[in-house]
Design a protein around this motif. Structure first.
Motif, PDB file in Angstrom:
ATOM      1  N   HIS A 143       0.827  -1.209   0.000  1.00 25.12           N
ATOM      2  CA  HIS A 143       0.000   0.000   0.000  1.00 25.12           C
ATOM      3  C   HIS A 143       0.855   1.250   0.000  1.00 25.12           C
ATOM      4  CE1 HIS A 143      -3.494  -2.438   0.641  1.00 25.12           C
ATOM      5  NE2 HIS A 143      -2.787  -3.116   1.546  1.00 25.12           N
ATOM      6  N   VAL A 144       0.354   2.262  -0.666  1.00 31.79           N
ATOM      7  CA  VAL A 144       0.968   3.586  -0.641  1.00 31.79           C
ATOM      8  C   VAL A 144      -0.133   4.545  -0.209  1.00 31.79           C
ATOM      9  CG1 VAL A 144       2.024   5.405  -2.054  1.00 31.79           C
ATOM     10  CG2 VAL A 144       2.507   3.002  -2.569  1.00 31.79           C
ATOM     11  N   LEU A 145       0.194   5.445   0.715  1.00 32.19           N
ATOM     12  CA  LEU A 145      -0.795   6.448   1.127  1.00 32.19           C
ATOM     13  C   LEU A 145      -0.081   7.783   1.167  1.00 32.19           C
ATOM     14  CD1 LEU A 145      -3.698   6.940   2.188  1.00 32.19           C
ATOM     15  CD2 LEU A 145      -2.769   6.691   4.486  1.00 32.19           C
ATOM     16  N   GLU A 146      -0.615   8.757   0.465  1.00 29.56           N
ATOM     17  CA  GLU A 146       0.097  10.040   0.364  1.00 29.56           C
ATOM     18  C   GLU A 146      -0.885  11.198   0.494  1.00 29.56           C
ATOM     19  OE1 GLU A 146       3.565   9.929  -0.750  1.00 29.56           O
ATOM     20  OE2 GLU A 146       3.886  12.087  -0.892  1.00 29.56           O
ATOM     21  N   LYS A 147      -0.457  12.198   1.274  1.00 30.94           N
ATOM     22  CA  LYS A 147      -1.274  13.397   1.504  1.00 30.94           C
ATOM     23  C   LYS A 147      -0.522  14.613   0.958  1.00 30.94           C
ATOM     24  CE  LYS A 147      -2.908  16.100   5.505  1.00 30.94           C
ATOM     25  NZ  LYS A 147      -2.788  16.192   6.983  1.00 30.94           N
ATOM     26  N   THR A 148      -1.201  15.438   0.216  1.00 32.40           N
ATOM     27  CA  THR A 148      -0.620  16.700  -0.248  1.00 32.40           C
ATOM     28  C   THR A 148      -1.559  17.837   0.141  1.00 32.40           C
ATOM     29  OG1 THR A 148       0.424  15.600  -2.133  1.00 32.40           O
ATOM     30  CG2 THR A 148       0.179  17.987  -2.285  1.00 32.40           C
ATOM     31  N   LEU A 149      -0.982  18.899   0.688  1.00 33.10           N
ATOM     32  CA  LEU A 149      -1.799  20.067   1.031  1.00 33.10           C
ATOM     33  C   LEU A 149      -1.841  21.020  -0.160  1.00 33.10           C
ATOM     34  CD1 LEU A 149      -0.532  20.714   4.661  1.00 33.10           C
ATOM     35  CD2 LEU A 149      -2.648  19.574   3.938  1.00 33.10           C
ATOM     36  N   VAL A 150      -3.029  21.496  -0.459  1.00 31.91           N
ATOM     37  CA  VAL A 150      -3.224  22.390  -1.609  1.00 31.91           C
ATOM     38  C   VAL A 150      -3.857  23.688  -1.110  1.00 31.91           C
ATOM     39  CG1 VAL A 150      -4.382  22.702  -3.838  1.00 31.91           C
ATOM     40  CG2 VAL A 150      -3.550  20.432  -3.171  1.00 31.91           C
ATOM     41  N   THR A 151      -3.212  24.827  -1.386  1.00 30.56           N
ATOM     42  CA  THR A 151      -3.744  26.127  -0.975  1.00 30.56           C
ATOM     43  C   THR A 151      -4.298  26.861  -2.191  1.00 30.56           C
ATOM     44  OG1 THR A 151      -2.145  26.246   0.816  1.00 30.56           O
ATOM     45  CG2 THR A 151      -3.187  28.321   0.157  1.00 30.56           C
ATOM     46  N   PHE A 152      -5.584  27.187  -2.106  1.00 24.09           N
ATOM     47  CA  PHE A 152      -6.225  27.939  -3.187  1.00 24.09           C
ATOM     48  C   PHE A 152      -6.007  29.434  -2.981  1.00 24.09           C
ATOM     49  CE2 PHE A 152      -9.906  25.631  -5.512  1.00 24.09           C
ATOM     50  CZ  PHE A 152      -9.092  24.564  -5.794  1.00 24.09           C
ATOM     51  N   GLY A 153      -5.929  30.179  -4.068  1.00 25.57           N
ATOM     52  CA  GLY A 153      -6.020  31.634  -3.986  1.00 25.57           C
ATOM     53  C   GLY A 153      -7.444  32.020  -3.613  1.00 25.57           C
ATOM     54  N   ILE A 154      -7.647  33.309  -3.403  1.00 23.90           N
ATOM     55  CA  ILE A 154      -8.996  33.778  -3.104  1.00 23.90           C
ATOM     56  C   ILE A 154      -9.765  33.894  -4.421  1.00 23.90           C
ATOM     57  CG2 ILE A 154     -10.343  35.727  -2.204  1.00 23.90           C
ATOM     58  CD1 ILE A 154      -8.076  36.079  -0.141  1.00 23.90           C
ATOM     59  N   LEU A 155     -10.863  33.161  -4.512  1.00 20.27           N
ATOM     60  CA  LEU A 155     -11.643  33.118  -5.750  1.00 20.27           C
ATOM     61  C   LEU A 155     -12.824  34.068  -5.613  1.00 20.27           C
ATOM     62  CD1 LEU A 155     -11.855  29.214  -6.096  1.00 20.27           C
ATOM     63  CD2 LEU A 155      -9.938  30.727  -6.627  1.00 20.27           C
ATOM     64  N   ASN A 156     -13.149  34.777  -6.663  1.00 22.36           N
ATOM     65  CA  ASN A 156     -14.381  35.573  -6.585  1.00 22.36           C
ATOM     66  C   ASN A 156     -15.495  34.872  -7.369  1.00 22.36           C
ATOM     67  OD1 ASN A 156     -14.254  36.364  -9.343  1.00 22.36           O
ATOM     68  ND2 ASN A 156     -12.769  37.955  -8.788  1.00 22.36           N
ATOM     69  N   GLU A 157     -16.730  35.363  -7.177  1.00 27.55           N
ATOM     70  CA  GLU A 157     -17.884  34.636  -7.730  1.00 27.55           C
ATOM     71  C   GLU A 157     -17.871  34.629  -9.257  1.00 27.55           C
ATOM     72  OE1 GLU A 157     -21.590  35.258  -5.837  1.00 27.55           O
ATOM     73  OE2 GLU A 157     -20.715  34.537  -3.954  1.00 27.55           O
ATOM     74  N   GLU A 158     -17.370  35.698  -9.847  1.00 22.47           N
ATOM     75  CA  GLU A 158     -17.311  35.765 -11.312  1.00 22.47           C
ATOM     76  C   GLU A 158     -16.413  34.647 -11.856  1.00 22.47           C
ATOM     77  OE1 GLU A 158     -15.366  39.269 -12.718  1.00 22.47           O
ATOM     78  OE2 GLU A 158     -16.002  38.999 -14.814  1.00 22.47           O
ATOM     79  N   LEU A 159     -15.236  34.503 -11.222  1.00 27.03           N
ATOM     80  CA  LEU A 159     -14.300  33.466 -11.653  1.00 27.03           C
ATOM     81  C   LEU A 159     -14.899  32.068 -11.465  1.00 27.03           C
ATOM     82  CD1 LEU A 159     -11.443  32.385 -12.385  1.00 27.03           C
ATOM     83  CD2 LEU A 159     -10.870  32.603  -9.973  1.00 27.03           C
ATOM     84  N   VAL A 160     -15.492  31.838 -10.285  1.00 24.72           N
ATOM     85  CA  VAL A 160     -16.060  30.520  -9.999  1.00 24.72           C
ATOM     86  C   VAL A 160     -17.189  30.223 -10.999  1.00 24.72           C
ATOM     87  CG1 VAL A 160     -17.429  29.214  -8.312  1.00 24.72           C
ATOM     88  CG2 VAL A 160     -15.356  30.439  -7.583  1.00 24.72           C
ATOM     89  N   HIS A 161     -18.015  31.228 -11.277  1.00 24.78           N
ATOM     90  CA  HIS A 161     -19.096  31.042 -12.242  1.00 24.78           C
ATOM     91  C   HIS A 161     -18.535  30.618 -13.603  1.00 24.78           C
ATOM     92  CE1 HIS A 161     -22.852  31.761 -14.390  1.00 24.78           C
ATOM     93  NE2 HIS A 161     -22.141  32.430 -15.286  1.00 24.78           N
ATOM     94  N   GLU A 162     -17.535  31.355 -14.088  1.00 28.93           N
ATOM     95  CA  GLU A 162     -16.959  31.038 -15.409  1.00 28.93           C
ATOM     96  C   GLU A 162     -16.324  29.648 -15.405  1.00 28.93           C
ATOM     97  OE1 GLU A 162     -15.591  33.187 -18.266  1.00 28.93           O
ATOM     98  OE2 GLU A 162     -16.589  35.076 -17.749  1.00 28.93           O
ATOM     99  N   TYR A 163     -15.671  29.331 -14.291  1.00 31.15           N
ATOM    100  CA  TYR A 163     -14.993  28.027 -14.221  1.00 31.15           C
ATOM    101  C   TYR A 163     -16.011  26.886 -14.215  1.00 31.15           C
ATOM    102  CZ  TYR A 163     -11.873  24.303 -12.674  1.00 31.15           C
ATOM    103  OH  TYR A 163     -11.185  23.122 -12.579  1.00 31.15           O
TER     104      TYR A 163
END
Lengths: 218, 218
Positions: A143-163
């Protein structure tokens, strides 16, 4: 890390028990030769049965590997069985909640706004089965078990909508594709980058090298 | 992050002052339209003139951008000048030493053994020039500077030998290609993953969005 061991590994029949194009691409890049037999395990384990999200993801990867082993055992003659079966499962965890594929556009939007400006964890569990020489049973299970931490930038609603309207989030755990347009949402990561796209390359290679030594493959 | 601003950006003539295929790929993936005019700046600044490696990499990126601006100014009519010129430079730093492209196979081997089991820094500096409306001068100059820590697994001589023989290290700063076979050498990273392959995507996007707001582009 497996570069010096490629000829040994490529003398084995290897099955990748995943239909993920990114996992295929990463194993290809390592120089491995393998066949793809995607698991049809339903990924329906009850999360409440597992004290931690990593027990959940590990169990799912075990079920995926064993489902493919059991299915091939029925379908193939012993001398056509694979020597090695590789399965993996990846989840996104934030504030003790496991994020899976979004159920709707609205759900994708709210997930992305939850992740905005925060750090979440991506877990990948892998199960590697070595099949016995007679092709009838599992000789070794790793077995292999791996954790990676991911930090998001601050998203605004316009960007999230388009995405969300781009369609990319809908079939991705956590509602984003690090290998697609979603790469621009990520400010930084801490850990194995390839883990985020479903295959912790360095840990996988280390495990395969240890396996070759343990089984004295030459 | 620039998804909602693509139509504004793509109404500008953009020049990428770099021949790096990975930088092209990342800008393509962002959806940007641009022309490639690789800088011919010699990258021969004296490192001893700079107190820190990040001053060195920043100055190199400024020279690359300005060399392309000056060259195009001679070659093109003002109405064919780009609106935006984007340049970048990437270096590897370990124990206060800047690692560039290996001078020989032996040098590649010793660099990789130096990096083995250790954490080094990858720095990318970007320079973004906005050309004035009359096409004759630089109106705005922006900079991005990003550091990512990269931790190598422990490499043995057999692996390093095979990797050097693959030819991949010879034209790469620090003697490895994160985008190639070298990806399996990396245990973990801390920071922007794309910075390691030459373009800190998230910081670049933030800078471009700030630029659009500052110049009130619509």
């Amino acid at each position: 890390m497996i570069l010096p061991h490629l000829s040994v590994l490529n003398s084995k029949r290897i099955v990748l028990a995943s239909g993920s194009p990114r996992r295929k691409e990463l194993l290809d890049k390592l120089g491995l030769k393998f066949e793809i037999v995607p698991s049809i395990f339903e990924e329906n384990l009850d999360k409440d049965d597992y004290p931690n999200c990593y027990d959940y993801v590990r169990q799912t990867s075990i079920h995926k590997a064993k489902e493919v082993f059991a299915r091939l055992l029925k379908q193939r003659s012993p001398d056509a069985m694979p020597h090695i079966i590789i399965a993996a499962d990846t989840i996104v965890e934030h504030n003790s909640t496991i994020f899976e594929k979004p159920s709707s556009k609205e759900n994708a939007r709210s997930t992305l706004m939850d992740l905005s400006g925060n750090t979440h964890a991506v877990w990948t569990a892998m199960t590697i089965l070595v099949v016995s020489e007679d092709g009838k049973s599992v000789q070794v299970e790793k077995h292999v078990l791996e954790k990676t931490l991911v930090t998001f930038g601050i998203l605004n609603e316009e960007l999230v909508h388009e995405y969300v309207e781009s369609g990319e989030p809908m079939d991705k755990a956590g509602g984003y594709g690090y290998q697609g347009l979603g790469f621009q949402l990520v400010e930084s990561i801490n850990g194995c980058n390839f883990n985020v796209i479903g295959l912790p390359v360095h840990s996988f290679c280390k495990t395969m090298v240890a396996l070759i030594e343990e089984l004295n493959w030459r």
